[in-house]
Design an enzyme around this catalytic site. Structure first.
Site, PDB file in Angstrom:
ATOM      1  N   HIS A 147      48.815  49.614  36.843  1.00  0.00           N
ATOM      2  CA  HIS A 147      50.131  49.942  37.818  1.00  0.00           C
ATOM      3  C   HIS A 147      51.306  50.300  36.823  1.00  0.00           C
ATOM      4  O   HIS A 147      51.123  51.265  35.866  1.00  0.00           O
ATOM      5  CB  HIS A 147      50.399  48.691  38.728  1.00  0.00           C
ATOM      6  CG  HIS A 147      50.810  49.265  40.033  1.00  0.00           C
ATOM      7  ND1 HIS A 147      52.213  49.883  40.225  1.00  0.00           N
ATOM      8  CD2 HIS A 147      50.399  49.246  41.323  1.00  0.00           C
ATOM      9  CE1 HIS A 147      52.359  50.097  41.569  1.00  0.00           C
ATOM     10  NE2 HIS A 147      51.264  49.590  42.088  1.00  0.00           N
ATOM     11  N   ARG A 196      59.430  45.558  46.789  1.00  0.00           N
ATOM     12  CA  ARG A 196      58.703  45.455  48.160  1.00  0.00           C
ATOM     13  C   ARG A 196      59.315  45.096  49.207  1.00  0.00           C
ATOM     14  O   ARG A 196      60.506  44.327  49.174  1.00  0.00           O
ATOM     15  CB  ARG A 196      57.316  44.682  47.794  1.00  0.00           C
ATOM     16  CG  ARG A 196      56.364  45.505  46.898  1.00  0.00           C
ATOM     17  CD  ARG A 196      55.987  46.834  47.272  1.00  0.00           C
ATOM     18  NE  ARG A 196      55.012  47.604  46.205  1.00  0.00           N
ATOM     19  CZ  ARG A 196      55.356  48.390  45.265  1.00  0.00           C
ATOM     20  NH1 ARG A 196      56.630  48.805  45.261  1.00  0.00           N
ATOM     21  NH2 ARG A 196      54.611  48.790  44.426  1.00  0.00           N
ATOM     22  N   GLU A 237      51.038  62.244  49.008  1.00  0.00           N
ATOM     23  CA  GLU A 237      52.153  61.255  49.544  1.00  0.00           C
ATOM     24  C   GLU A 237      53.253  61.589  48.638  1.00  0.00           C
ATOM     25  O   GLU A 237      54.524  61.597  48.888  1.00  0.00           O
ATOM     26  CB  GLU A 237      51.719  59.807  49.253  1.00  0.00           C
ATOM     27  CG  GLU A 237      52.876  58.793  49.708  1.00  0.00           C
ATOM     28  CD  GLU A 237      52.380  57.302  49.040  1.00  0.00           C
ATOM     29  OE1 GLU A 237      52.251  56.202  50.065  1.00  0.00           O
ATOM     30  OE2 GLU A 237      51.761  57.085  48.078  1.00  0.00           O
TER      31      GLU A 237
HETATM   32  P1  FAD Z   1      40.430  44.482  40.180  1.00  0.00           P
HETATM   33  O1  FAD Z   1      40.105  45.630  40.988  1.00  0.00           O
HETATM   34  O2  FAD Z   1      41.842  43.774  40.651  1.00  0.00           O
HETATM   35  O3  FAD Z   1      38.997  43.617  39.909  1.00  0.00           O
HETATM   36  C1  FAD Z   1      39.006  42.562  39.075  1.00  0.00           C
HETATM   37  C2  FAD Z   1      37.603  42.066  39.236  1.00  0.00           C
HETATM   38  O4  FAD Z   1      37.545  40.945  38.447  1.00  0.00           O
HETATM   39  C3  FAD Z   1      37.606  41.428  40.749  1.00  0.00           C
HETATM   40  O5  FAD Z   1      36.289  41.801  41.103  1.00  0.00           O
HETATM   41  C4  FAD Z   1      37.592  39.834  40.230  1.00  0.00           C
HETATM   42  O6  FAD Z   1      36.695  39.261  41.267  1.00  0.00           O
HETATM   43  C5  FAD Z   1      36.865  39.735  39.337  1.00  0.00           C
HETATM   44  N1  FAD Z   1      37.214  38.769  38.293  1.00  0.00           N
HETATM   45  C6  FAD Z   1      38.684  38.129  37.959  1.00  0.00           C
HETATM   46  N2  FAD Z   1      38.375  37.074  37.391  1.00  0.00           N
HETATM   47  C7  FAD Z   1      37.229  36.855  36.771  1.00  0.00           C
HETATM   48  C8  FAD Z   1      36.487  36.061  36.290  1.00  0.00           C
HETATM   49  N3  FAD Z   1      37.003  34.863  35.586  1.00  0.00           N
HETATM   50  N4  FAD Z   1      34.830  35.962  36.289  1.00  0.00           N
HETATM   51  C9  FAD Z   1      34.386  36.860  36.807  1.00  0.00           C
HETATM   52  N5  FAD Z   1      35.012  38.206  37.612  1.00  0.00           N
HETATM   53  C10 FAD Z   1      36.364  37.998  37.703  1.00  0.00           C
HETATM   54  N6  FAD Z   1      46.371  51.601  43.378  1.00  0.00           N
HETATM   55  C11 FAD Z   1      46.213  52.805  44.150  1.00  0.00           C
HETATM   56  O7  FAD Z   1      45.580  53.816  43.769  1.00  0.00           O
HETATM   57  N7  FAD Z   1      47.060  52.925  45.493  1.00  0.00           N
HETATM   58  C12 FAD Z   1      47.647  52.182  45.963  1.00  0.00           C
HETATM   59  O8  FAD Z   1      48.457  52.057  46.649  1.00  0.00           O
HETATM   60  C13 FAD Z   1      47.644  50.920  45.016  1.00  0.00           C
HETATM   61  N8  FAD Z   1      48.380  49.685  45.735  1.00  0.00           N
HETATM   62  C14 FAD Z   1      48.484  48.364  44.881  1.00  0.00           C
HETATM   63  C15 FAD Z   1      49.170  47.465  45.489  1.00  0.00           C
HETATM   64  C16 FAD Z   1      48.733  46.169  45.020  1.00  0.00           C
HETATM   65  C17 FAD Z   1      49.460  45.132  45.728  1.00  0.00           C
HETATM   66  C18 FAD Z   1      47.973  46.094  43.953  1.00  0.00           C
HETATM   67  C19 FAD Z   1      47.960  44.711  43.078  1.00  0.00           C
HETATM   68  C20 FAD Z   1      47.607  47.130  43.320  1.00  0.00           C
HETATM   69  C21 FAD Z   1      47.584  48.050  43.711  1.00  0.00           C
HETATM   70  N9  FAD Z   1      46.878  49.571  43.166  1.00  0.00           N
HETATM   71  C22 FAD Z   1      46.959  50.724  43.996  1.00  0.00           C
HETATM   72  C23 FAD Z   1      46.255  49.286  41.802  1.00  0.00           C
HETATM   73  C24 FAD Z   1      44.508  48.851  42.132  1.00  0.00           C
HETATM   74  O9  FAD Z   1      44.521  48.026  42.875  1.00  0.00           O
HETATM   75  C25 FAD Z   1      44.264  48.663  40.693  1.00  0.00           C
HETATM   76  O10 FAD Z   1      44.664  49.490  39.621  1.00  0.00           O
HETATM   77  C26 FAD Z   1      42.822  48.311  40.303  1.00  0.00           C
HETATM   78  O11 FAD Z   1      42.316  47.523  41.581  1.00  0.00           O
HETATM   79  C27 FAD Z   1      42.611  47.729  38.852  1.00  0.00           C
HETATM   80  O12 FAD Z   1      41.090  47.672  38.955  1.00  0.00           O
HETATM   81  P2  FAD Z   1      40.452  46.596  37.814  1.00  0.00           P
HETATM   82  O13 FAD Z   1      39.234  46.729  38.021  1.00  0.00           O
HETATM   83  O14 FAD Z   1      41.230  46.645  36.645  1.00  0.00           O
HETATM   84  O15 FAD Z   1      40.842  45.020  38.673  1.00  0.00           O
END
Ligand code: FAD
Length: 629
Positions: free
Chosen positions: A388, A248, A127
């Site tokens: 992000h 956005r 992309e």
């Molecule tokens: P997450 O994947 O958000 O996971 C958090 C986890 O913690 C979830 O399972 C949730 O249920 C759990 N949780 C939260 N609170 C608690 C609690 N108190 N107790 C137990 N569990 C809990 N990345 C790309 O590569 N390409 C893209 O196009 C892209 N677009 C995006 C668009 C949006 C709108 C967003 C928000 C993000 C985007 N990203 C993209 C980034 C990507 O989504 C994140 O980098 C990634 O999801 C981060 O992973 P994480 O494990 O930190 O959090």
């Protein structure tokens, strides 16, 4: 036992908290090393893993693929890109560590069945420089399936909301939470704990109200648990001032990446002016970052916002122009032209259907044909998402080979400053732009390091039983408050003895929006507004003790707000401490309106002390490891 809640105790070696991208990476890696060494690995998620977290709805692109084997880029290239985009403030060691591991996570996704777009030579369709196109509606389902298979269902607890870390003599020894479906409190005892509970939405007043309430760019279930958990454990935090304000598609928050990068679209104001050109001189006010390529995301926002402030909005994505440009070379062949137009139209809709279905619905509902007319874009409210383009999170140790001998290393990669507490994804600060793939890789790095920690420190330290009982009592307190006082008023929503979660959230959001630079005030703030915010914050904190809940659903909402509150407070403290404006477009200190490289090219770190209940905020140096100052 508080009220009629059953206690479930789980003893494990490694506890992974969260079921998102970071945790799924951690699960796969930890299962491998755990099996090898006979260690038990347990995962707990507040939701159901196949659709939990920010990738739950799917994505249309993998935003980080370095392509080291293909010789496309170097690790140093990526560090330069990230650091420049963050206006000079990022950790070289953490960014580099993710960059050198991320490709293997992407290869795993492909092996597990994620459809990556391929070109005519069998190569990935890019992309942009770092992004790969995918048909990603089921991205999270695929990644979660691999994590579940690796760990085994018996080691996974879904729909359990973690509220609190368990501590013993300054070490993290587990976590406590409650089931969001049954009257059960879970006490997890672990030799090491990995926090990956995502970032924070809902701290600032959202632009969506009325029938759109609850819609935001960031999925509404990321409520600051990572920030709360690490802060409550006493971990040093970093970049708590660095929020993210994406631009956005308006109202349904559809992604713009494919339009800017793949379709090469322009964004203009309502007069058809390209603010990146008409406002180019403004970039000169932002030091070397203003002349960088690509221009940092916050500066691009800043230029668009200047137009809006001058009344030249709305802003538009010129979709019809971009599609016409891409189809132009087929103009002489009517059949080929028609085919190309159809293909572009399909890609435009798939981009939304893969990850923000509501945007496709809004387009359909409002008769938008992207090949015919432009669509409005707008700045959202601020979010905290360090994977992000935000950067807030725990300050973690770098890897030994890159960081040893510097302030960035204290033994185990990805360990916070609290022994036995590791972090990944949105839970770690100062290493942004890792996105879904980089977060998965970071989760793997953290899990391997946590297993090493367990092998070298193989004792189960237990929290004092009295401490556990006190945490359990605190968890159910909102239910008790409601039960004790709800008869006092005729409307259970209004009561002098308590505050309901929704009202509490509104108060927090109003405070943050009006005084700490929300969308309503064009992200502006100054010392006077921050002082007022701090004053009102004390009242809000007092009232957080009186949050009430009438059922498990509201108990979840009550705790989500308690968690948000800590993210909000740390943000307020950090933006107050940094006496300059470094990220215009994300926030603007109107009383300190310029970049001050001499005094503020540094990290703002902070810590809450669990023993004294006091905060300290201080600077930490930005170390240049790759010659990319
Ligand atoms: P997450 O994947 O958000 O996971 C958090 C986890 O913690 C979830 O399972 C949730 O249920 C759990 N949780 C939260 N609170 C608690 C609690 N108190 N107790 C137990 N569990 C809990 N990345 C790309 O590569 N390409 C893209 O196009 C892209 N677009 C995006 C668009 C949006 C709108 C967003 C928000 C993000 C985007 N990203 C993209 C980034 C990507 O989504 C994140 O980098 C990634 O999801 C981060 O992973 P994480 O494990 O930190 O959090």
């Amino acid at each position: 036992m508080p009220m009629n809640f059953e206690t479930v105790e789980v003893t494990t070696d490694l506890l992974i908290i969260g079921g998102g991208m970071g945790s799924c990476g951690a699960a796969v890696e930890a299962a491998y090393w755990g099996k090898k060494h006979g260690l038990k690995v347990t995962l707990v998620d507040k939701a159901s893993m196949p659709r939990s977290g920010a990738v739950g709805m799917g994505l249309s692109a993998i935003n980080l693929y370095v392509g080291l084997a293909e010789g496309n880029n170097t690790v140093q290239d990526y560090v330069r890109y990230v650091k420049t985009d963050m206006m000079g403030v990022a950790r070289d060691d953490l960014v580099a560590n993710i960059a050198r591991h991320v490709d293997s996570s992407v290869h795993m996704f492909e092996k597990w069945g994620l459809p990556l777009w391929k070109d005519e030579n069998g190569g990935y369709v890019h992309e942009g420089k770092w992004q790969l196109m995918i048909s990603g509606e089921s991205y999270k389902v695929i990644v979660a399936e691999a994590a579940k298979n690796a760990l085994g269902e018996e080691n996974i607890y879904e729909r359990v909301f973690i509220t609190e870390p368990l501590l013993k003599d300054g070490k993290c020894v587990g976590a406590v939470g409650f089931s969001v479906r049954e009257n059960k409190i879970y006490v997890f005892k672990a030799k090491a704990t990995l926090c990956a509970m995502g970032g924070t939405v809902g701290v600032f007043k959202p632009k969506s109200t009325g029938e759109g309430a609850g819609r935001s760019w960031y999925p509404p279930f990321s409520t600051g648990s990572s920030a709360y958990f690490t802060m409550k454990a006493g971990a040093e935090m970093t970049c708590q001032e660095v929020r993210f304000v994406p631009i956005r598609f308006k109202d349904a928050y559809g992604p713009v990446g494919a339009w800017f990068l793949l379709f090469k679209s322009r964004a203009t104001n309502a007069l058809g002016e390209n603010y990146m050109e008409t406002r180019a001189d403004e970039l000169k006010n932002w030091g070397k970052y203003g002349s960088a390529k690509p221009i940092p995301a916050n500066l691009r926002n800043h230029l668009g916002l200047l137009d809006i402030k001058e009344g030249k909005g709305p802003l538009y994505m010129r979709t019809e122009e971009a599609i016409a440009n891409l189809a132009k070379k087929y103009e002489d062949d009517a059949k080929a032209f028609k085919k190309k137009m159809k293909e572009l139209e399909n890609e435009a809709w798939e981009d939304f259907l893969d990850m923000t279905i509501a945007q496709a619905l809004l387009w359909a509902a409002t008769n938008v044909e992207p090949e015919v007319r432009s669509s409005e874009i707008a700045a959202t409210e601020p979010y905290f998402i360090s994977s992000h383009s935000g950067s807030s999170g725990a300050w973690v140790s770098g890897p030994e080979d890159l960081s040893a001998g510097t302030d960035y290393f204290w033994g185990y990669a990805q360990m916070t400053t609290v022994p036995a507490l590791f972090a990944a994804g949105d839970a770690t600060g100062a290493c942004p732009h890792k996105f879904s793939s980089g977060t998965h890789a970071e989760g793997r790095i953290a899990a391997k390091s946590a297993i090493k920690y367990i092998l070298e420190n193989n004792t189960l330290t237990e929290a004092d039983p009295a401490v556990i009982e006190a945490v359990k009592a605190e968890i159910v307190k909102p239910l008790e408050i409601f039960e004790a006082h709800s008869g006092f008023s005729t409307d259970p929503e209004v009561n002098p003895n308590y505050i309901m979660p929704k009202q509490f959230m509104y108060r927090l959001q109003k405070l943050m929006d009006e005084y700490v630079g929300g969308a309503n005030v064009f992200f502006n703030m100054n010392e006077a507004s921050l002082t007022r915010a701090a004053e009102l914050f004390e009242f809000l904190k007092e009232d957080s003790q009186k949050l009430a809940a009438r059922d498990l659903y509201e108990l979840l909402r009550a705790w989500e707000n308690k968690h948000r509150l800590w993210q909000a407070e740390s943000h307020l403290r950090a933006v107050t401490f940094r006496e300059e404006t470094r990220w215009p477009g994300y926030y603007f200190r109107t009383d300190k309106p310029t970049l001050d490289e001499e005094n503020w090219h540094c990290f703002v770190n902070m810590k809450w002390d669990p023993n004294t209940n006091e905060w300290s905020v201080f600077k930490k140096p930005v170390i240049d490891m790759f010659g990319v100052e």
